[in-house]
Design a protein around this motif. Structure first.
Motif, short mmCIF file in Angstrom:
data_model
loop_
_atom_site.label_atom_id
_atom_site.label_comp_id
_atom_site.label_asym_id
_atom_site.label_seq_id
_atom_site.Cartn_x
_atom_site.Cartn_y
_atom_site.Cartn_z
N CYS A 347 101.59 -18.46 56.58
CA CYS A 347 101.20 -17.60 55.85
C CYS A 347 102.32 -16.93 55.45
O CYS A 347 103.55 -16.80 56.39
CB CYS A 347 100.01 -17.64 55.88
SG CYS A 347 100.53 -16.27 57.37
N SER A 348 103.16 -16.50 54.32
CA SER A 348 102.87 -15.64 53.39
C SER A 348 103.45 -14.37 54.59
O SER A 348 104.06 -13.87 54.77
CB SER A 348 103.19 -15.63 52.10
OG SER A 348 102.49 -14.95 52.37
N ARG A 349 102.30 -13.91 55.00
CA ARG A 349 101.78 -12.79 55.62
C ARG A 349 100.55 -12.66 56.30
O ARG A 349 99.93 -13.37 56.45
CB ARG A 349 101.45 -11.55 54.55
CG ARG A 349 101.62 -9.89 54.50
CD ARG A 349 103.39 -9.28 55.04
NE ARG A 349 103.19 -8.28 55.45
CZ ARG A 349 104.01 -7.73 56.16
NH1 ARG A 349 105.02 -8.31 56.51
NH2 ARG A 349 103.93 -6.37 56.94
N PHE A 350 101.61 -11.89 57.32
CA PHE A 350 100.21 -12.10 58.41
C PHE A 350 100.30 -10.32 59.09
O PHE A 350 101.15 -9.84 59.03
CB PHE A 350 100.36 -12.50 60.13
CG PHE A 350 99.51 -11.74 61.29
CD1 PHE A 350 98.03 -12.51 61.07
CD2 PHE A 350 100.03 -11.04 62.10
CE1 PHE A 350 97.28 -11.83 62.31
CE2 PHE A 350 99.13 -10.54 63.20
CZ PHE A 350 97.67 -11.27 63.69
N ASP A 351 98.98 -9.81 59.37
CA ASP A 351 98.78 -8.06 59.54
C ASP A 351 97.20 -7.90 60.25
O ASP A 351 96.79 -8.83 59.97
CB ASP A 351 98.46 -7.25 58.22
CG ASP A 351 99.87 -7.26 57.44
OD1 ASP A 351 100.36 -7.10 58.15
OD2 ASP A 351 99.58 -8.07 56.06
N GLU A 352 97.91 -6.73 61.20
CA GLU A 352 95.95 -6.82 61.68
C GLU A 352 96.10 -5.56 60.51
O GLU A 352 96.34 -4.55 60.82
CB GLU A 352 96.70 -6.22 63.49
CG GLU A 352 94.97 -6.28 63.72
CD GLU A 352 95.53 -5.58 65.82
OE1 GLU A 352 94.71 -5.24 65.78
OE2 GLU A 352 95.60 -6.94 65.38
N ARG A 353 94.67 -4.40 60.41
CA ARG A 353 94.66 -3.47 59.38
C ARG A 353 93.72 -3.24 60.13
O ARG A 353 92.13 -3.80 60.66
CB ARG A 353 93.65 -4.26 58.23
CG ARG A 353 95.43 -4.05 57.71
CD ARG A 353 95.37 -4.49 55.94
NE ARG A 353 95.95 -5.96 55.37
CZ ARG A 353 95.84 -6.75 54.19
NH1 ARG A 353 94.57 -6.00 53.62
NH2 ARG A 353 96.20 -7.58 53.81
N GLN A 354 92.84 -2.46 59.66
CA GLN A 354 91.29 -1.22 59.27
C GLN A 354 90.68 -1.30 58.84
O GLN A 354 91.13 -0.73 58.23
CB GLN A 354 92.08 0.49 60.79
CG GLN A 354 91.19 0.57 61.65
CD GLN A 354 90.48 0.86 62.47
OE1 GLN A 354 91.71 0.33 63.29
NE2 GLN A 354 89.71 1.14 63.09
#
Length: 557
Positions: A347-354
């Motif tokens: 995928c172009s972007r992986f994030d962990e966010r609150q």
């Protein structure tokens, strides 16, 4: 053979069986269905009220979705349960119009109740209803407008807005219609599997804080020590999806080893460590930066991946894992030993966010994206749950509209046009008994605009008279205008619904009415009560009186 000139009494059913039959039984069943209709009809339309339902465990549900209400109502009358079935079938087939179908079925039964009381045969009524239903469906198909030309996205947004008009979220319809249409159009257009639209609910924030993720988002899974040292953001990562347990204990639990000398025990421990290290090294060698597994990933593996700048998550729910595979192009592996580059996703972007009080993992910009996620925000759990039900209806309407591109006007316009057509046709072309039945069915269709007006606080009689006049003049799409409290052309005002909603509702309502009319006998078997010996200290018969009516399976009196 007779005994003393008298015919002996023959007992076929065991004692305690409740047997009711004849015309009275049909009327009793109709009355039960009308009681259910009166409960649900106040929720119809843009100004319909919501029901607060509390189950036996104290769980509260606030909703005006017909299918949800019918599911939560604990209906014990066997005939009235048929209305629950048609609400479910409408929800499964179309997704919207669940309240309308129950209200319509109840009104058809109410209109023909008079004919049953006058002794008209059930079969005559059933034939008349089936004939009227077929004519109504054909009329709807004839007047429906095809939307294959023009801006498809704009048409779908109008349809979704009409589906939301009676829901809690109608004030935010512009915001959510865009989200719903984007969600359905992101699916594989060949099968449009709505289960690939993930809906996540997070309390807190406002409705406008809801997110549309063109990919996958799921809540951070259970994590072991070392998780916080892992990177939480990647660009263009390779993703590996597993159905493998990466924990030491799994090797101990899955084998039984017998040893002769204590010194051999160390060799077994070393072998166990070697097995899990071989798995982790094989995963590291693939070059994957994100490792997901349906099964647990233990603290040893978590620390190992953290040291090598790899993100891992174990115990990922199977539906979330399936959507990750759909979006990223990965395939689930059940072994770590032979993972090839084609098996990896990206995928172009992986994030962990609150988000609010929760942490979520986001996979965005997926090349194979045939799925998406809606992250819903709101103040109360019940409110967000109702938003989810509202979006489900809108998603199903958009899905059906892509496959069936014919629409009709809402606000009672379609029902009034069909009703006017049936009245005119019955007067000229149906000379026999069925004429009264067809006209009763035509009158029953008027319950939709009448109930819409009642719920909005309008003068229903005056509004219906105006509608009848307009439709006799040939105004096909004249319906109730809730903004200006008058009659207007609802096709021009973009109050649109798929024709499938109307045809399916009429067919299901008539089928239910015919089924209830065809039942003229009910036999209810009650389990026989086993007599017990009187308890010591109680007068004779007191034990039986105390237990009377409390036998297993017997209804409370």
């Amino acid at each position: 053979m007779s005994f003393g000139g008298q015919t002996p009494t023959i007992v076929v059913l065991k004692e305690g069986t409740d047997q009711s039959q004849g015309r009275g039984q049909i009327i009793s069943n109709i009355n039960a269905c009308l009681a259910v209709q009166s409960t649900i009809k106040s929720t119809l339309g843009p100004y319909g009220g919501d029901l607060l339902m509390v189950d036996a465990n104290g769980k509260q549900t606030i909703t005006n979705d017909g299918a949800t209400v019918m599911k939560l109502l604990d209906i014990v009358h066997p005939a009235a349960r048929i209305l629950t079935d048609i609400a479910r079938s409408q929800d499964a087939e179309v997704g919207d119009g669940t309240t309308s179908v129950v209200v319509l079925a109840g009104e058809i039964l109410k209109e023909i109740k008079e004919h049953v009381e006058q002794g008209v045969s059930s079969q005559t009524i059933i034939k008349g209803l089936r004939r009227a239903s077929a004519m109504a469906v054909n009329k709807i198909k004839e007047i429906a407008v095809n939307t294959s030309e023009g801006n498809q996205r704009e048409t779908l947004r109008k349809l979704a807005a009409t589906a939301m008009s009676s829901k809690l979220i109608h004030r935010n319809a512009d915001f959510f219609t865009k989200m719903v249409v984007d969600a359905v159009l992101s699916l594989d257009q060949s099968d449009l599997n709505e289960k690939l639209i993930g809906i996540k609910k997070i309390t807190g924030g406002a409705l406008q804080d809801s997110l549309f993720v063109n990919g996958v988002a799921f809540k951070k899974t259970f994590s072991y020590a070392g998780f916080e040292q892992q990177p939480k953001s990647f660009s263009d990562p390779s993703i590996v999806c597993l159905n493998v347990e990466l924990e030491l204990k799994s090797e101990k639990d899955n084998a039984e080893v017998r040893i002769d000398q204590v010194s051999e025990y160390q060799a077994i421990v070393d072998a166990e460590w070697q097995i899990i290290f071989n798995k982790m090294e094989a995963l590291f060698a693939t070059g994957a930066k994100v490792v997901l597994s349906k099964l647990p990933i233990g603290d040893l593996a978590t620390q190992y991946f953290a040291d090598r700048d790899i993100f891992c998550a174990g115990r990922v729910a199977s539906d979330d894992m399936e959507r990750v595979c759909q979006a990223t192009g990965a395939s689930i592996q059940s072994t770590c030993s032979d993972i090839q580059p084609p098996h990896l996703g990206t995928c172009s972007r992986f994030d962990e966010r609150q988000i609010g009080g929760e942490r979520y993992n986001f996979f965005e910009g997926c090349p194979a994206a045939k799925t998406c996620t809606l992250v819903l925000r709101g103040g109360a759990e019940q409110f967000i749950a109702e938003v989810e039900r509202s979006l489900h209806d809108a998603i199903m309407i958009v899905k059906r509209a892509i496959k069936n591109q014919s629409i009709v006007a809402g606000g009672g316009a379609c029902e009034m046009e069909v009703s006017a057509y049936l009245h005119g046709y019955a007067d000229k072309n149906i000379p026999h008994k069925q004429q009264a039945i067809v006209k009763a069915f035509a009158k029953a269709l008027e319950v939709i605009p009448r109930q819409l007006c009642d719920n909005a606080g309008f003068d229903a009689t005056d509004m219906l008279n105006r509608l009848r006049v307009e439709h006799r003049k040939g105004a096909v799409w004249a319906g109730v205008d809730f903004v200006n409290e008058c009659v207007s052309d609802n096709m021009e005002r973009f109050v649109w619904e798929p024709a499938l909603v109307k045809t399916n509702a009429i067919q299901a309502a008539v089928e239910a009415a015919c089924l209830i009319l065809s039942v003229d006998e009910t036999i209810r078997n009650e389990e026989s009560q086993q007599p017990q010996a009187p308890q010591r200290g109680l007068p004779p018969g007191a034990a039986q009186r105390a237990l009377r009516g409390r036998g297993r399976g017997m209804p409370r009196r």
